[in-house]
Scaffold this motif. Structure first.
Motif, PDB file in Angstrom:
ATOM      1  N   ASN A  75       1.163  -1.330   0.004  1.00 42.50           N
ATOM      2  CA  ASN A  75       0.642  -0.258  -0.130  1.00 42.50           C
ATOM      3  C   ASN A  75       1.318   1.339   0.137  1.00 42.50           C
ATOM      4  O   ASN A  75       2.459   0.768   0.180  1.00 42.50           O
ATOM      5  N   PHE A 102      -2.680  13.282   3.945  1.00 35.22           N
ATOM      6  CA  PHE A 102      -3.526  12.292   4.576  1.00 35.22           C
ATOM      7  C   PHE A 102      -2.360  12.178   6.240  1.00 35.22           C
ATOM      8  O   PHE A 102      -1.811  12.345   6.055  1.00 35.22           O
ATOM      9  N   ALA A 104      -1.192   8.760   6.482  1.00 36.45           N
ATOM     10  CA  ALA A 104      -0.283   8.876   6.250  1.00 36.45           C
ATOM     11  C   ALA A 104       1.236   8.581   6.489  1.00 36.45           C
ATOM     12  O   ALA A 104       2.473   8.254   6.437  1.00 36.45           O
ATOM     13  N   THR A 105       1.143   9.931   5.147  1.00 36.65           N
ATOM     14  CA  THR A 105       2.378  10.975   5.748  1.00 36.65           C
ATOM     15  C   THR A 105       2.487  11.330   7.121  1.00 36.65           C
ATOM     16  O   THR A 105       4.813  11.256   6.833  1.00 36.65           O
ATOM     17  N   GLU A 192      -2.010  10.609  -4.187  1.00 33.84           N
ATOM     18  CA  GLU A 192      -3.193  11.077  -5.168  1.00 33.84           C
ATOM     19  C   GLU A 192      -2.363  11.588  -7.050  1.00 33.84           C
ATOM     20  O   GLU A 192      -3.098  12.084  -7.225  1.00 33.84           O
ATOM     21  N   GLY A 225      -2.437  -1.261  -2.982  1.00 34.70           N
ATOM     22  CA  GLY A 225      -1.777  -0.954  -3.348  1.00 34.70           C
ATOM     23  C   GLY A 225      -0.427   0.131  -3.156  1.00 34.70           C
ATOM     24  O   GLY A 225      -1.391   1.083  -2.701  1.00 34.70           O
TER      25      GLY A 225
HETATM   26  C1  LIG Z   1      -4.087   7.729  -0.121  1.00 37.41           C
HETATM   27  C2  LIG Z   1      -2.942   8.420   0.084  1.00 37.41           C
HETATM   28  C3  LIG Z   1      -1.657   7.684   1.118  1.00 37.41           C
HETATM   29  C4  LIG Z   1      -1.309   6.226   1.304  1.00 37.41           C
HETATM   30  O1  LIG Z   1      -2.083   5.246   1.252  1.00 37.41           O
HETATM   31  P1  LIG Z   1      -2.112   3.592   1.147  1.00 37.41           P
HETATM   32  O2  LIG Z   1      -4.122   3.473   1.489  1.00 37.41           O
HETATM   33  O3  LIG Z   1      -1.743   3.187   2.377  1.00 37.41           O
HETATM   34  O4  LIG Z   1      -2.688   3.525  -0.071  1.00 37.41           O
HETATM   35  C5  LIG Z   1      -0.863   8.186   1.124  1.00 37.41           C
HETATM   36  N1  LIG Z   1      -0.575   9.633   1.173  1.00 37.41           N
HETATM   37  C6  LIG Z   1      -1.552  10.193   0.329  1.00 37.41           C
HETATM   38  C7  LIG Z   1      -1.194  11.224   0.750  1.00 37.41           C
HETATM   39  C8  LIG Z   1      -3.126   9.870   0.077  1.00 37.41           C
HETATM   40  O5  LIG Z   1      -4.033  10.078  -0.321  1.00 37.41           O
END
Ligand SMILES: *Cc1c(COP(=O)(O)O)cnc(C)c1O
Length: 390
Positions: A75, A102, A104-105, A192, A225
């Motif tokens: 992912n 988001f 995750a960063t 994105e 992914g």
């Molecule tokens: C979607 C996204 C991710 C990673 O998302 P996964 O769901 O882990 O694939 C990371 N950063 C941003 C800015 C995102 O929009």
């Protein structure tokens, strides 16, 4: 925002949306070889961590982006985790990143026991503001042994992560210059932005390394992914090694020469990816058509505009975004509730990650523009199905 403006907005969006009662924000769109390729995995038994579709999807991504190396991962978050480690982020380091992103960063930096360090955005691209960043680093850091040190915390600031919000490329040349001047690595969170171009070049190749996501809500999907892309072949080879358990190539021996991750994308997901990537040029066209239709329909609505791609850039228009001029969080809430009641799914831009509970204690710069965007940016239905010619 007065009631008549909300009514104007609903009828403007209705003009663009096809016949129906519910419009999701962004749903997957499968109109190509998806079933055929997935069936092939099942029929041959190659569903898991090795297989021809993994190799092919990596090659196809390299061709599409003109990047030298693409490495698939499970992912986008895993891709970020590996990318930060690849550019040398270590426990105790700080990593500069936008507060408006988001989660995750930021989460990926904490996986390495590093601290996110939040900086402000600018209004046009909604990405990190290079001017504010430079001034901030000039007044709060010093360079020691070719490393950028945060004077207040004494920690090394190792890297800058930039993010292309909703597919709109940020000011990459200016941001890269700041990185060079302050001895920072540059990571592009391009999750994105597959299919977005900055001055004619696909995003993700100007920094040291970039990451993509193929989650179900992204422009193309593999179920779950992600990928790492880079023009640095050596770093790309290390990325492959690190994300595939750091096993030395050998026909049957298991020898691992460092601690690696098991982050490789399974073949069955890559099969979906190959089929989706074949259709990406078509999807991108549909998204531009949708953007133009929304632009035309919203001309008559006061106080609301559609966010456009920045100059010299081509956005993939992953998510269409409204800017509610002069709105505050309360007015934004009223509009979102109204649209959702009408079956038109919409969502606010992210809460500033710097203000989310687990991240409140991390360092931050002034975040005035990010706060303004947080209050005024709303996403509206953006899926390929809304404008794709069957
Ligand atoms: C979607 C996204 C991710 C990673 O998302 P996964 O769901 O882990 O694939 C990371 N950063 C941003 C800015 C995102 O929009």
């Amino acid at each position: 925002m007065i009631v008549t403006e909300q009514q104007q907005l609903v009828s403007a969006l209705r003009q663009v949306l096809p016949e129906g009662t519910f419009y999701p924000l962004h749903e997957p769109y499968f109109s190509g070889n998806e079933k055929k390729y997935v069936d092939e995995c099942i029929d041959t038994g190659w569903v898991s961590s090795v297989g021809a579709f993994v190799d092919r999807f990596e090659k196809d991504l390299e061709n599409f982006t003109s990047g030298k190396k693409a490495i698939l991962t499970v992912n986008g978050t895993a891709a970020l985790h590996a990318a930060y480690q690849l550019v040398g982020v270590k426990p105790g380091d700080e990593v500069l990143m936008p507060a408006l992103t988001f989660v995750a960063t930021a989460a990926a930096a904490t996986y390495l026991q590093a601290s996110p360090h939040f900086v402000d955005s600018e209004e046009i691209t909604m990405g990190v503001c290079p001017v504010k960043l430079r001034a901030y680093l000039q007044s709060t850091t010093k360079i020691e042994n070719r490393e950028c040190v945060n004077i207040k915390t004494g920690r090394v600031i190792r890297a800058l992560v930039v993010m292309h919000v909703f597919g709109h490329p940020c000011q990459l040349d200016e941001l890269k210059q700041v990185c060079d001047d302050f001895h920072l690595k540059m990571v592009e969170d391009a999750a994105e932005a597959l299919g977005s171009y900055y001055k004619g070049q696909h995003v993700g190749l100007l920094g040291d390394v970039a990451t993509l996501s193929f989650n179900g809500n992204k422009t193309i999907t593999t179920g779950g992914g992600g990928a790492i892309i880079t023009n640095n072949i050596e770093l790309g080879d290390r990325a492959k090694h690190l994300t595939t358990t750091a096993k030395k190539p050998h026909a049957y021996e298991y020898e691992h020469d460092e601690i690696g991750f098991n982050y490789r994308m399974p073949n069955i997901n890559a099969a979906l990816g190959c089929a989706q990537l074949e259709q990406l040029p078509d999807f991108l066209k549909a998204k531009r058509v949708l953007h133009q239709r929304y632009t035309d329909a919203l001309k008559t609505v006061d106080g609301i505009s559609l966010i456009n791609e920045p100059e010299q850039c081509q956005s993939n228009y992953w998510l269409q975004a409204l800017r509610l001029q002069d709105a505050d969080i309360e007015q934004r809430k009223a509009i979102i509730e109204d649209l959702n009641r009408e079956g038109i799914m919409c969502r606010p831009i992210w809460q500033l990650i710097a203000n989310a509970k687990p991240y409140q204690h991390f360092p931050r710069a002034d975040l005035t523009t990010a706060q303004l965007l947080e209050a005024q940016v709303v996403n509206i239905p953006s899926g390929v199905a809304l404008s794709h010619e069957q």
